[in-house]
Design a protein around this motif. Structure first.
Motif, PDB file in Angstrom:
ATOM      1  N   ARG A 154      -0.851   1.970   0.893  1.00  0.00           N
ATOM      2  CA  ARG A 154      -0.229   3.032   1.699  1.00  0.00           C
ATOM      3  C   ARG A 154       1.252   3.246   1.401  1.00  0.00           C
ATOM      4  O   ARG A 154       1.700   4.401   1.316  1.00  0.00           O
ATOM      5  CB  ARG A 154      -0.442   2.753   3.188  1.00  0.00           C
ATOM      6  CG  ARG A 154      -1.829   3.121   3.665  1.00  0.00           C
ATOM      7  CD  ARG A 154      -1.910   3.091   5.177  1.00  0.00           C
ATOM      8  NE  ARG A 154      -3.248   3.374   5.632  1.00  0.00           N
ATOM      9  CZ  ARG A 154      -3.603   3.424   6.924  1.00  0.00           C
ATOM     10  NH1 ARG A 154      -2.699   3.187   7.851  1.00  0.00           N
ATOM     11  NH2 ARG A 154      -4.840   3.698   7.264  1.00  0.00           N
ATOM     12  N   PRO A 155       2.064   2.189   1.245  1.00  0.00           N
ATOM     13  CA  PRO A 155       3.473   2.451   0.921  1.00  0.00           C
ATOM     14  C   PRO A 155       3.645   3.220  -0.385  1.00  0.00           C
ATOM     15  O   PRO A 155       4.509   4.096  -0.488  1.00  0.00           O
ATOM     16  CB  PRO A 155       4.083   1.051   0.845  1.00  0.00           C
ATOM     17  CG  PRO A 155       3.218   0.222   1.734  1.00  0.00           C
ATOM     18  CD  PRO A 155       1.832   0.758   1.528  1.00  0.00           C
ATOM     19  N   ALA A 156       2.830   2.922  -1.393  1.00  0.00           N
ATOM     20  CA  ALA A 156       2.922   3.650  -2.663  1.00  0.00           C
ATOM     21  C   ALA A 156       2.509   5.106  -2.493  1.00  0.00           C
ATOM     22  O   ALA A 156       3.118   6.015  -3.062  1.00  0.00           O
ATOM     23  CB  ALA A 156       2.046   2.975  -3.716  1.00  0.00           C
ATOM     24  N   LEU A 157       1.465   5.355  -1.705  1.00  0.00           N
ATOM     25  CA  LEU A 157       1.036   6.730  -1.448  1.00  0.00           C
ATOM     26  C   LEU A 157       2.133   7.530  -0.773  1.00  0.00           C
ATOM     27  O   LEU A 157       2.366   8.690  -1.104  1.00  0.00           O
ATOM     28  CB  LEU A 157      -0.220   6.732  -0.566  1.00  0.00           C
ATOM     29  CG  LEU A 157      -1.557   6.443  -1.232  1.00  0.00           C
ATOM     30  CD1 LEU A 157      -2.643   6.313  -0.188  1.00  0.00           C
ATOM     31  CD2 LEU A 157      -1.901   7.542  -2.229  1.00  0.00           C
ATOM     32  N   GLN A 158       2.801   6.912   0.197  1.00  0.00           N
ATOM     33  CA  GLN A 158       3.869   7.617   0.887  1.00  0.00           C
ATOM     34  C   GLN A 158       5.103   7.765   0.010  1.00  0.00           C
ATOM     35  O   GLN A 158       5.746   8.815  -0.006  1.00  0.00           O
ATOM     36  CB  GLN A 158       4.242   6.874   2.177  1.00  0.00           C
ATOM     37  CG  GLN A 158       5.326   7.579   2.976  1.00  0.00           C
ATOM     38  CD  GLN A 158       5.552   6.939   4.328  1.00  0.00           C
ATOM     39  OE1 GLN A 158       4.625   6.465   4.964  1.00  0.00           O
ATOM     40  NE2 GLN A 158       6.797   6.909   4.761  1.00  0.00           N
ATOM     41  N   ALA A 159       5.423   6.719  -0.756  1.00  0.00           N
ATOM     42  CA  ALA A 159       6.658   6.735  -1.534  1.00  0.00           C
ATOM     43  C   ALA A 159       6.576   7.656  -2.745  1.00  0.00           C
ATOM     44  O   ALA A 159       7.622   8.103  -3.251  1.00  0.00           O
ATOM     45  CB  ALA A 159       6.995   5.311  -1.992  1.00  0.00           C
TER      46      ALA A 159
END
Length: 453
Positions: A154-159
């Motif tokens: 999720r952090p990579a998807l958002q970032a």
């Protein structure tokens, strides 16, 4: 792209907040319709959006199938509810580490590897379901591993979104992602119920695996998204650095605190079955679960105004207060249709708050820290609802369901007001004048000039 068998993500215009050049703004119905510019101008955002739309339905198939299969195998409500307990710790731990990874490696690769891993786990559920006597313990292992991979992804998807979408189009991109999620949240469970009822658990798991294959095919076409040249390896020190940065930015801290307070005090989903009984309307239980998504979808379908709002912090506070007020009213009412209406209003307010929280994060956080801050944000929107369900259930057991709902709504109002008073930088935040937003605009302009050269 999946959460723990739910699609990602993860959420009132004021005339004084609109653009100064009113003459150049669209008028009439176009001011309400979603801004589709990110889908038109960014091929990578378009691929990610379509992949998320496909996998949202696959995610809901498994979201429905897993508890149903556990119910059939054990006959125990406790055994079904235990899935939430095994999800929480991996999501917290790997969410923080996933944020550090997203800053230290190619975000496209991280998304691809975790998406492939999630597909393998769905395939394991499929294999278990076709055994003559399906096993129970592997299902809990898979639930925990899915939660861990979700925390990494999720952090990579958002970032990655601020890298593939123009800076000024980020609020529109956030609204489009929210609209995609809400459409899945409304239609997904209905489709899943039909598939499981007529095709069985095996078909549900199979379709989920196929949705991952479709998602991977689209994500393979994403452009590389490497870490910055001076990125450090993921470490505890790096995670602490991200936490210190968040603490130094009181407007960011306010977005986390307001969201957690709102969810802790006024997230009553766990007691909806009891609320439906109190209202003598057990038939309305499914509608209660979907009412919030209906309100959220109504907001995102009319989200054209989002890009013209500049005082994002004020909107976060007002929308969180609206969420609490709507929940308080829903708990006090006796008519089930009015209760459903105010649950929908609450869902709309939650989406408004989420849109502007995300806008603050995406438009002001430096790219080198974006993954770690996304990991911290993951905690704020996952821990709050989990603890909120404990609060709602405990309060309902001491009093009754309706009192648990309305008292939680009032507590949400009070806590949001107190946080706003203690964190004035959140209320005063204006993306036109904020130094961090200005720095990010300048950086994106410099990047475009460099790419053109």
């Amino acid at each position: 792209m999946h959460g723990p068998w739910c699609p990602v993500t993860e959420h009132h215009p004021d005339s004084a907040e609109t653009s100064d050049s009113a003459g150049s703004s669209p008028s009439g119905l176009r001011t309400l319709l979603p801004d589709l510019a990110p889908l038109r101008t960014s091929a990578d955002f378009r691929r990610m959006w379509i992949a998320g739309l496909i996998t949202s339905f696959g995610g809901f198939l498994t979201f429905v199938a897993v508890p149903l299969q556990l119910k059939e195998l054990t006959g125990s409500a406790l055994a079904v509810g235990a899935t939430g307990a095994v999800e929480l710790v991996p999501l917290i731990v790997f969410g923080l580490y996933g944020g550090a990874l997203a800053d230290a490696m190619d975000r496209r690769k991280l998304i691809l590897w975790t998406e492939a891993g999630l597909g393998v786990l769905s395939a394991l559920l499929l294999l278990n379901s076709v055994l003559p006597h399906p096993l129970i313990w592997p299902m809990y292992v898979v639930v925990a591993l899915v939660s861990a991979l979700t925390g990494l992804q999720r952090p990579a998807l958002q970032a990655i979104v601020p890298r593939v979408v123009a800076h000024e189009q980020l609020p529109a991109a956030i609204a489009l992602n929210s609209m995609r999620w809400q459409a899945g949240a409304i239609a997904g469970p209905s489709v899943a119920g039909l598939v499981v009822a007529f095709g069985g658990l095996e078909l549900a798991y199979l379709l989920d695996v196929l949705s991952f294959l479709a998602s991977l095919a689209l994500c393979l076409r994403l452009a590389p998204s490497p870490a910055s040249h001076d990125a450090e390896k993921p470490s505890l020190a790096g995670i602490v650095e991200g936490a210190r940065y968040a603490w130094s930015r009181k407007e960011l801290l306010g977005t986390y605190a307001v969201d957690m307070a709102a969810m802790f005090f006024a997230y009553p989903a766990a007691i909806f079955p009891f609320l439906a009984d109190d209202l003598h309307a057990p038939w309305a239980l499914g509608l209660m679960y979907s009412a919030g998504a209906v309100g959220s979808l109504a907001v995102t379908l009319t989200s054209g105004w989002v890009s013209r709002i500049h005082r994002h912090g004020r909107m976060v506070v007002l929308a969180a207060a609206g969420w609490g007020a709507a929940m308080a009213v829903a708990g006090l009412l006796h008519n089930v249709w009015l209760v459903l209406l105010f649950l929908a209003v609450a869902g709309g307010c939650d989406t408004v708050s989420g849109l502007f929280r995300s806008a603050i994060w995406d438009q002001t956080i430096p790219d080198a820290l974006r993954g770690r801050l996304a990991g911290i944000e993951l905690l704020s929107y996952s821990v709050g609802p989990q603890l909120g369900q404990v609060r709602a259930g405990g309060m309902a057991s001491l009093t009754n369901a309706r009192m648990s709902v309305w008292s939680g709504g009032l507590a949400c109002l009070a806590s949001v007001g107190l946080l706003a008073a203690c964190l004035p930088k959140l209320l005063s935040y204006d993306q036109r004048t904020d130094e961090h937003a200005a720095r990010m605009r300048a950086a994106r302009s410099a990047d475009r000039v460099a790419e053109a050269a």
